[in-house]
Design an enzyme around this catalytic site. Structure first.
Site, short mmCIF file in Angstrom:
data_model
loop_
_atom_site.label_atom_id
_atom_site.label_comp_id
_atom_site.label_asym_id
_atom_site.label_seq_id
_atom_site.Cartn_x
_atom_site.Cartn_y
_atom_site.Cartn_z
N THR A 47 18.23 -43.91 -22.74
CA THR A 47 18.26 -42.55 -22.22
C THR A 47 17.95 -41.52 -23.31
OG1 THR A 47 19.77 -40.84 -21.40
CG2 THR A 47 20.78 -42.61 -22.63
N TYR A 75 28.62 -41.48 -22.74
CA TYR A 75 27.51 -42.14 -22.04
C TYR A 75 26.36 -42.39 -23.02
CZ TYR A 75 23.20 -42.53 -19.40
OH TYR A 75 21.96 -42.94 -18.95
#
Ligand code: UDP
Length: 329
Positions: free
Chosen positions: A117, A141
């Site tokens: 990501t 995350y």
């Protein structure tokens, strides 16, 4: 020989499964169906319902199907949830990825593609962001994904194993043939939320922050069509199978749109003038993040086919309508 797709019943994973089947690959999906849907897995793929951390199940599946490559999507993806439950995120994303990588090594699977990501960059110093940018994730995350990238790097150095980590920017849109799409309940992503508002599933939507230092005061993101994204994975698979080494690459188009530009596009394409509420900033949002896509193009030969915001929005809207019909049945 088969490709193992973890999280193949989810949004991006199910598009990946179709992409692989379209190219004549054998596919086995491993998904515990916590957020994914069994109906999203095409009949031509085998669905194994289970956890990526269950090494007995994973290794039995790899051996039974002769898996030569793993494409790993399974994981938790909600940034604020990761802030509230960091250990849950490190368990689900990092610890279980470690188990999956170990299963790959134990079974001799040499090719591994990982869904990373842009959150590994945190707030970049400059845009467009290259893969050389400092890695300073701002949420558990992002850190949980970066830790998996690091495990892959070290595993590739120690074993006969090569990986590709693809760092996604803002994935959106749906399969142009409407075979699958973003179906998650309670999704928070901008294009999904705007399409739900346009199709009457929500009475209104919020714009989180209108006082950012951008041309119209709202945050800027690089929205990439999910079909182009999964095609980059397919090219990465071919590249790994040809014997190429490990690679980390951004997946975006290199062009940014503001929140208001996206909402305008959804209004224009849908023909619906829905209610938009100007709200305060959402904690943790970076002002602007846009990919440098050069490496994906040069290393993978990636040629995006849907680099057009109107098209992305139009596919997302058509999927939202299809989903509404499916849920009414
Ligand atoms: N956003 C918004 N309203 C929404 C959802 C998102 O204004 O209902 C904004 C959000 O604050 C961010 C941008 O849209 O600036 C993209 O957010 P999204 O959650 O889609 O992706 P992120 O970039 O956070 O991964």
């Amino acid at each position: 020989m088969a490709v193992l797709v973890t999280g193949g019943a989810g949004y991006i994973g199910s598009h990946m499964v179709w992409e692989l089947l379209d190219h004549g690959e054998e596919v086995v999906v491993l998904d515990r169906l916590s957020t994914g849907f069994d109906w999203a897995v095409p009949e031509a793929a085998e669905l194994v319902v289970g956890d990526i951390g269950d090494q007995t199940l994973v290794e039995e599946t790899i051996r039974r199907r002769g898996v030569d490559a793993i494409i790993h999507f399974a994981g938790s993806i909600i940034v604020p949830e990761s802030v509230a439950d960091p250990l849950g995120y490190y368990f689900n994303n990092t610890v279980k990825s470690r188990a999956l990588i170990e299963s790959a090594v134990c079974c001799g699977v040499k090719h591994f593609i990982f869904s990373s990501t842009a959150a590994v960059y945190g707030t970049p110093r400059t845009n467009p962001v290259t893969e050389e940018e400092l890695l300073q994730p701002e949420s558990p995350y992002g850190t949980s994904k970066l830790m998996t990238e690091i495990m892959l790097r070290d595993t590739a150095a120690a074993h006969d194993f090569a990986y590709t980590a693809l760092r996604y920017f803002n994935v959106s849109g749906a399969d142009p043939k409407l075979r699958t799409g973003q179906s998650t309940k309670g999704a928070t992503h901008l294009i999904k939320v705007a399409c739900e508002t346009a199709t009457g599933k929500r009475p209104s939507m919020d714009v989180f922050g209108t006082d950012y230092p951008t041309p119209d005061g709202t945050c800027v993101r690089d929205y990439i069509h999910v079909s182009d994204l999964v095609n980059a994975h397919y090219l990465a698979l071919r590249r790994l199978r040809s014997g190429a080494g490990s690679l980390v690459a951004n997946c975006g188009y290199g062009r940014g749109y503001s929140v208001l530009e996206v909402i305008d596009a959804v209004k224009r394409v849908s023909g619906k003038d829905f209610n938009v509420v100007e709200s305060g900033r959402r904690p943790g949002d970076a002002v602007a993040i846009v990919a440098s896509a050069e490496r994906c193009v040069s290393e993978l030969g990636w040629r995006p086919a849907h680099d057009d915001l109107q098209e992305i929005v139009s596919h997302a809207l058509r999927w939202e309508e299809a989903l509404a019909r499916r849920n009414r049945l």
